[in-house]
Scaffold this motif. Sequence first.
Motif, PDB file in Angstrom:
ATOM      1  N   GLY A  43       4.685 -11.157   5.357  1.00 16.64           N
ATOM      2  CA  GLY A  43       5.960 -11.075   4.649  1.00 16.64           C
ATOM      3  C   GLY A  43       5.937 -10.287   3.356  1.00 16.64           C
ATOM      4  O   GLY A  43       6.923 -10.307   2.626  1.00 16.64           O
ATOM      5  N   SER A  44       4.887  -9.616   3.038  1.00 16.37           N
ATOM      6  CA  SER A  44       4.852  -8.792   1.832  1.00 16.37           C
ATOM      7  C   SER A  44       5.630  -7.502   2.066  1.00 16.37           C
ATOM      8  O   SER A  44       5.965  -7.149   3.195  1.00 16.37           O
ATOM      9  CB  SER A  44       3.408  -8.437   1.465  1.00 16.37           C
ATOM     10  OG  SER A  44       2.690  -9.601   1.138  1.00 16.37           O
ATOM     11  N   SER A  45       5.878  -6.790   0.985  1.00 14.25           N
ATOM     12  CA  SER A  45       6.576  -5.505   1.091  1.00 14.25           C
ATOM     13  C   SER A  45       5.681  -4.485   1.790  1.00 14.25           C
ATOM     14  O   SER A  45       4.468  -4.653   1.867  1.00 14.25           O
ATOM     15  CB  SER A  45       6.947  -4.992  -0.301  1.00 14.25           C
ATOM     16  OG  SER A  45       5.772  -4.594  -0.995  1.00 14.25           O
ATOM     17  N   GLU A  46       6.309  -3.427   2.282  1.00 15.95           N
ATOM     18  CA  GLU A  46       5.549  -2.366   2.960  1.00 15.95           C
ATOM     19  C   GLU A  46       4.529  -1.752   2.010  1.00 15.95           C
ATOM     20  O   GLU A  46       3.431  -1.403   2.421  1.00 15.95           O
ATOM     21  CB  GLU A  46       6.491  -1.295   3.515  1.00 15.95           C
ATOM     22  CG  GLU A  46       7.249  -1.724   4.751  1.00 15.95           C
ATOM     23  CD  GLU A  46       6.331  -2.145   5.890  1.00 15.95           C
ATOM     24  OE1 GLU A  46       5.356  -1.427   6.194  1.00 15.95           O
ATOM     25  OE2 GLU A  46       6.582  -3.210   6.492  1.00 15.95           O
ATOM     26  N   GLU A  47       4.905  -1.630   0.744  1.00 14.76           N
ATOM     27  CA  GLU A  47       3.993  -1.060  -0.250  1.00 14.76           C
ATOM     28  C   GLU A  47       2.749  -1.939  -0.423  1.00 14.76           C
ATOM     29  O   GLU A  47       1.633  -1.434  -0.456  1.00 14.76           O
ATOM     30  CB  GLU A  47       4.711  -0.890  -1.592  1.00 14.76           C
ATOM     31  CG  GLU A  47       3.849  -0.195  -2.631  1.00 14.76           C
ATOM     32  CD  GLU A  47       4.581   0.011  -3.950  1.00 14.76           C
ATOM     33  OE1 GLU A  47       3.883   0.227  -4.954  1.00 14.76           O
ATOM     34  OE2 GLU A  47       5.823  -0.053  -3.978  1.00 14.76           O
ATOM     35  N   GLN A  48       2.938  -3.245  -0.481  1.00 15.30           N
ATOM     36  CA  GLN A  48       1.802  -4.161  -0.617  1.00 15.30           C
ATOM     37  C   GLN A  48       0.921  -4.120   0.632  1.00 15.30           C
ATOM     38  O   GLN A  48      -0.299  -4.160   0.529  1.00 15.30           O
ATOM     39  CB  GLN A  48       2.280  -5.583  -0.880  1.00 15.30           C
ATOM     40  CG  GLN A  48       2.826  -5.785  -2.273  1.00 15.30           C
ATOM     41  CD  GLN A  48       3.408  -7.173  -2.464  1.00 15.30           C
ATOM     42  OE1 GLN A  48       4.029  -7.724  -1.551  1.00 15.30           O
ATOM     43  NE2 GLN A  48       3.220  -7.736  -3.652  1.00 15.30           N
ATOM     44  N   LYS A  49       1.557  -4.055   1.807  1.00 19.73           N
ATOM     45  CA  LYS A  49       0.789  -3.949   3.050  1.00 19.73           C
ATOM     46  C   LYS A  49      -0.047  -2.674   3.046  1.00 19.73           C
ATOM     47  O   LYS A  49      -1.242  -2.696   3.381  1.00 19.73           O
ATOM     48  CB  LYS A  49       1.721  -3.943   4.266  1.00 19.73           C
ATOM     49  CG  LYS A  49       2.377  -5.259   4.568  1.00 19.73           C
ATOM     50  CD  LYS A  49       3.330  -5.121   5.749  1.00 19.73           C
ATOM     51  CE  LYS A  49       4.162  -6.370   5.930  1.00 19.73           C
ATOM     52  NZ  LYS A  49       5.150  -6.220   7.011  1.00 19.73           N
ATOM     53  N   SER A  50       0.586  -1.569   2.656  1.00 21.46           N
ATOM     54  CA  SER A  50      -0.094  -0.274   2.628  1.00 21.46           C
ATOM     55  C   SER A  50      -1.267  -0.291   1.639  1.00 21.46           C
ATOM     56  O   SER A  50      -2.356   0.206   1.944  1.00 21.46           O
ATOM     57  CB  SER A  50       0.905   0.817   2.254  1.00 21.46           C
ATOM     58  OG  SER A  50       0.258   2.057   2.176  1.00 21.46           O
ATOM     59  N   GLU A  51      -1.061  -0.870   0.468  1.00 23.34           N
ATOM     60  CA  GLU A  51      -2.121  -0.937  -0.540  1.00 23.34           C
ATOM     61  C   GLU A  51      -3.293  -1.802  -0.066  1.00 23.34           C
ATOM     62  O   GLU A  51      -4.457  -1.450  -0.278  1.00 23.34           O
ATOM     63  CB  GLU A  51      -1.574  -1.476  -1.858  1.00 23.34           C
ATOM     64  CG  GLU A  51      -0.705  -0.481  -2.591  1.00 23.34           C
ATOM     65  CD  GLU A  51      -0.060  -1.058  -3.842  1.00 23.34           C
ATOM     66  OE1 GLU A  51      -0.411  -2.187  -4.242  1.00 23.34           O
ATOM     67  OE2 GLU A  51       0.802  -0.365  -4.411  1.00 23.34           O
ATOM     68  N   SER A  52      -2.988  -2.917   0.595  1.00 26.02           N
ATOM     69  CA  SER A  52      -4.069  -3.790   1.067  1.00 26.02           C
ATOM     70  C   SER A  52      -4.849  -3.109   2.197  1.00 26.02           C
ATOM     71  O   SER A  52      -6.073  -3.229   2.288  1.00 26.02           O
ATOM     72  CB  SER A  52      -3.545  -5.162   1.494  1.00 26.02           C
ATOM     73  OG  SER A  52      -2.658  -5.047   2.574  1.00 26.02           O
ATOM     74  N   ILE A  53      -4.159  -2.339   3.044  1.00 30.26           N
ATOM     75  CA  ILE A  53      -4.840  -1.597   4.115  1.00 30.26           C
ATOM     76  C   ILE A  53      -5.719  -0.503   3.516  1.00 30.26           C
ATOM     77  O   ILE A  53      -6.831  -0.264   3.998  1.00 30.26           O
ATOM     78  CB  ILE A  53      -3.807  -1.037   5.122  1.00 30.26           C
ATOM     79  CG1 ILE A  53      -3.220  -2.195   5.940  1.00 30.26           C
ATOM     80  CG2 ILE A  53      -4.435   0.016   6.027  1.00 30.26           C
ATOM     81  CD1 ILE A  53      -2.040  -1.819   6.808  1.00 30.26           C
ATOM     82  N   ALA A  74     -11.247   4.980  11.917  1.00 23.94           N
ATOM     83  CA  ALA A  74     -10.140   4.841  12.870  1.00 23.94           C
ATOM     84  C   ALA A  74      -8.848   4.430  12.158  1.00 23.94           C
ATOM     85  O   ALA A  74      -7.776   4.974  12.439  1.00 23.94           O
ATOM     86  CB  ALA A  74     -10.502   3.834  13.960  1.00 23.94           C
ATOM     87  N   MET A  75      -8.951   3.486  11.220  1.00 20.42           N
ATOM     88  CA  MET A  75      -7.766   3.043  10.478  1.00 20.42           C
ATOM     89  C   MET A  75      -7.174   4.192   9.668  1.00 20.42           C
ATOM     90  O   MET A  75      -5.954   4.384   9.640  1.00 20.42           O
ATOM     91  CB  MET A  75      -8.130   1.897   9.528  1.00 20.42           C
ATOM     92  CG  MET A  75      -8.352   0.569  10.195  1.00 20.42           C
ATOM     93  SD  MET A  75      -8.897  -0.698   9.033  1.00 20.42           S
ATOM     94  CE  MET A  75      -7.474  -0.844   7.970  1.00 20.42           C
ATOM     95  N   LEU A  76      -8.038   4.957   9.007  1.00 19.55           N
ATOM     96  CA  LEU A  76      -7.565   6.058   8.176  1.00 19.55           C
ATOM     97  C   LEU A  76      -6.942   7.169   9.011  1.00 19.55           C
ATOM     98  O   LEU A  76      -5.897   7.710   8.648  1.00 19.55           O
ATOM     99  CB  LEU A  76      -8.718   6.607   7.322  1.00 19.55           C
ATOM    100  CG  LEU A  76      -9.149   5.683   6.187  1.00 19.55           C
ATOM    101  CD1 LEU A  76     -10.544   6.034   5.712  1.00 19.55           C
ATOM    102  CD2 LEU A  76      -8.144   5.736   5.045  1.00 19.55           C
ATOM    103  N   ALA A  81      -1.012  10.277   9.140  1.00 23.27           N
ATOM    104  CA  ALA A  81       0.311  10.886   9.339  1.00 23.27           C
ATOM    105  C   ALA A  81       1.410  10.127   8.607  1.00 23.27           C
ATOM    106  O   ALA A  81       2.457  10.696   8.286  1.00 23.27           O
ATOM    107  CB  ALA A  81       0.629  10.955  10.825  1.00 23.27           C
ATOM    108  N   ASN A  82       1.172   8.858   8.303  1.00 19.28           N
ATOM    109  CA  ASN A  82       2.181   8.027   7.643  1.00 19.28           C
ATOM    110  C   ASN A  82       2.041   8.013   6.124  1.00 19.28           C
ATOM    111  O   ASN A  82       2.629   7.154   5.475  1.00 19.28           O
ATOM    112  CB  ASN A  82       2.092   6.581   8.151  1.00 19.28           C
ATOM    113  CG  ASN A  82       2.275   6.499   9.647  1.00 19.28           C
ATOM    114  OD1 ASN A  82       2.927   7.338  10.248  1.00 19.28           O
ATOM    115  ND2 ASN A  82       1.684   5.487  10.259  1.00 19.28           N
TER     116      ASN A  82
END
Length: 167
Positions: A43-53, A74-76, A81-82
């Motif tokens: 449930g976090s924001s997309e920005e928080q998800k992106s930063e944690s990834i 593989a993750m990177l 592209a995103n």
Amino acid sequence: MEAKIGQFLESIGTFFGGGDQIPWCDRDVIAGCEREVADAAKGSSEEQKSESIMRLSWALVHSRQAEDVQRGIAMLEASLANSSSPLQQREKIYLLAVGYYRTGEFSRSRQLVEQCLEIAPDWRQALVLKKAVEERIAKDGVIGIGITATALGLIAGGIAAALTRRH
């Protein structure tokens, strides 16, 4: 004189030990980042998800475990592209370069780090990685030449021994 001998021996140890300045990451840090990604997915924001990834990707490519490094690569690659900003894209390309360096794919690592330096020519981390990559490529070349020379010497010695036995 002793100091010069010490420096010489240290340089040999660094040469064969691969003393680079790229940090390593422990399993505990990776586990913490994995928990952070799982929490962000709830449930976090997309920005928080992106930063944690991104933090998890960093930890994975800096791991001593080959399977972690491959997972980070593989993750990177999947998220490249995103990238929402040039800065984020530069960071991902740099981390990919670190990952390929860790897996021994030095030419791919050099290609990626050069992309980073096209974006930011004075970026210290990328310059340090480029130096480490170039040193490993040179070291591998020297070792390859040494192995080839040794093999040729053994073959020539074998031929010479065979010829002297005939006569």
